[in-house]
Design a protein around this motif. Structure first.
Motif, PDB file in Angstrom:
ATOM      1  N   UNK A  65       0.831  -1.167   0.000  1.00 17.32           N
ATOM      2  CA  UNK A  65       0.000   0.000   0.000  1.00 17.32           C
ATOM      3  C   UNK A  65       0.887   1.246   0.000  1.00 17.32           C
ATOM      4  N   UNK A  66       0.534   2.191  -0.832  1.00 16.77           N
ATOM      5  CA  UNK A  66       1.271   3.448  -0.898  1.00 16.77           C
ATOM      6  C   UNK A  66       0.525   4.514  -0.116  1.00 16.77           C
ATOM      7  N   UNK A  67       1.243   5.604   0.147  1.00 18.21           N
ATOM      8  CA  UNK A  67       0.691   6.716   0.905  1.00 18.21           C
ATOM      9  C   UNK A  67       0.860   7.991   0.094  1.00 18.21           C
ATOM     10  N   UNK A  68      -0.203   8.766  -0.015  1.00 21.01           N
ATOM     11  CA  UNK A  68      -0.147  10.080  -0.641  1.00 21.01           C
ATOM     12  C   UNK A  68      -0.208  11.108   0.479  1.00 21.01           C
ATOM     13  N   UNK A 110      -6.361   1.857  -3.224  1.00 20.07           N
ATOM     14  CA  UNK A 110      -6.061   1.362  -1.888  1.00 20.07           C
ATOM     15  C   UNK A 110      -4.970   2.141  -1.183  1.00 20.07           C
ATOM     16  N   UNK A 111      -4.605   3.299  -1.725  1.00 20.24           N
ATOM     17  CA  UNK A 111      -3.576   4.127  -1.092  1.00 20.24           C
ATOM     18  C   UNK A 111      -4.177   4.897   0.089  1.00 20.24           C
ATOM     19  N   UNK A 112      -3.343   5.174   1.084  1.00 18.69           N
ATOM     20  CA  UNK A 112      -3.759   6.004   2.219  1.00 18.69           C
ATOM     21  C   UNK A 112      -3.507   7.470   1.881  1.00 18.69           C
ATOM     22  N   UNK A 123       8.764   1.141  -3.616  1.00 19.38           N
ATOM     23  CA  UNK A 123       8.370  -0.128  -3.030  1.00 19.38           C
ATOM     24  C   UNK A 123       7.173   0.092  -2.109  1.00 19.38           C
ATOM     25  N   UNK A 124       6.511  -0.995  -1.850  1.00 17.31           N
ATOM     26  CA  UNK A 124       5.309  -0.969  -1.029  1.00 17.31           C
ATOM     27  C   UNK A 124       5.562  -0.214   0.271  1.00 17.31           C
ATOM     28  N   UNK A 125       4.639   0.673   0.617  1.00 17.32           N
ATOM     29  CA  UNK A 125       4.749   1.426   1.858  1.00 17.32           C
ATOM     30  C   UNK A 125       5.355   2.806   1.704  1.00 17.32           C
ATOM     31  N   UNK A 126       5.840   3.155   0.511  1.00 17.78           N
ATOM     32  CA  UNK A 126       6.449   4.465   0.307  1.00 17.78           C
ATOM     33  C   UNK A 126       5.413   5.584   0.429  1.00 17.78           C
TER      34      UNK A 126
END
Length: 172
Positions: free
Chosen positions: A1-4, A26-28, A92-95
């Motif tokens: 999951x990525x974060x904006x 599905x990004x936060x 990568x996932x979590x960035x």
């Protein structure tokens, strides 16, 4: 999951569009105050349509507060001042993908602390910048592309006879 991450966003329609993109991927979404609008703003709600229940949104009083909550996170800063292209980064996932306010971008002191993580989306020299919601979508989808679009549907549903019909008309 990525974060904006939106640092002091000013335009509710942009934040709403970004929230809809986060919902679809599905990004936060993380928003740093002050916001240029009320969270109950009708333009914000309209731009996000009926996707708000699908978005994980968090609010912070400073960028430092966000960093304290995620001390081991990797942050990438999207700016017209970046020396590297967004597609040159290895996501990568979590960035966390960080964007500044529409009128001024990210604070210069933040960029100077993270020169290697400042990324630019290419455009012609006469253009000042891209729209914030477009930039967030471009960056997020590049990160998703690099990680294989985890958890996202890759194929649309259209019954086989409809595909044959479209292909027969040269629209396939």
């Amino acid at each position: 999951m990525f974060h904006i991450v939106l640092v002091e966003p000013e335009i509710p329609q942009n934040a709403g569009n970004i929230a809809r993109t986060c919902a679809a991927t599905g990004a936060c979404l993380h928003m740093i105050r002050p916001l240029g609008f009320e969270v109950s703003d009708r333009y914000l709600k309209r731009a996000g349509l009926d996707y708000w229940h699908l978005v994980d949104v968090s609010y912070y009083d400073s960028f430092g507060e966000l960093c304290a909550r995620f001390p081991s996170a990797r942050f990438f800063f999207f700016t017209t001042k970046g020396r590297k292209r967004h597609s040159d980064a290895s996501f990568r996932d979590g960035d966390f993908l960080v964007f500044g306010k529409e009128t001024k971008g990210l604070p210069e002191e933040l960029l100077l602390k993270h020169p290697g993580e400042c990324l630019r989306i290419p455009m012609i020299s006469d253009a000042r910048s891209l729209n914030l919601s477009n930039s967030a979508a471009i960056a997020l989808y590049e990160a998703l592309r690099q990680t294989g679009y985890p958890g996202l549907l890759s194929e649309g549903e259209l019954h086989e006879h409809k595909w044959s019909e479209l292909e027969g008309k040269g629209q396939g």
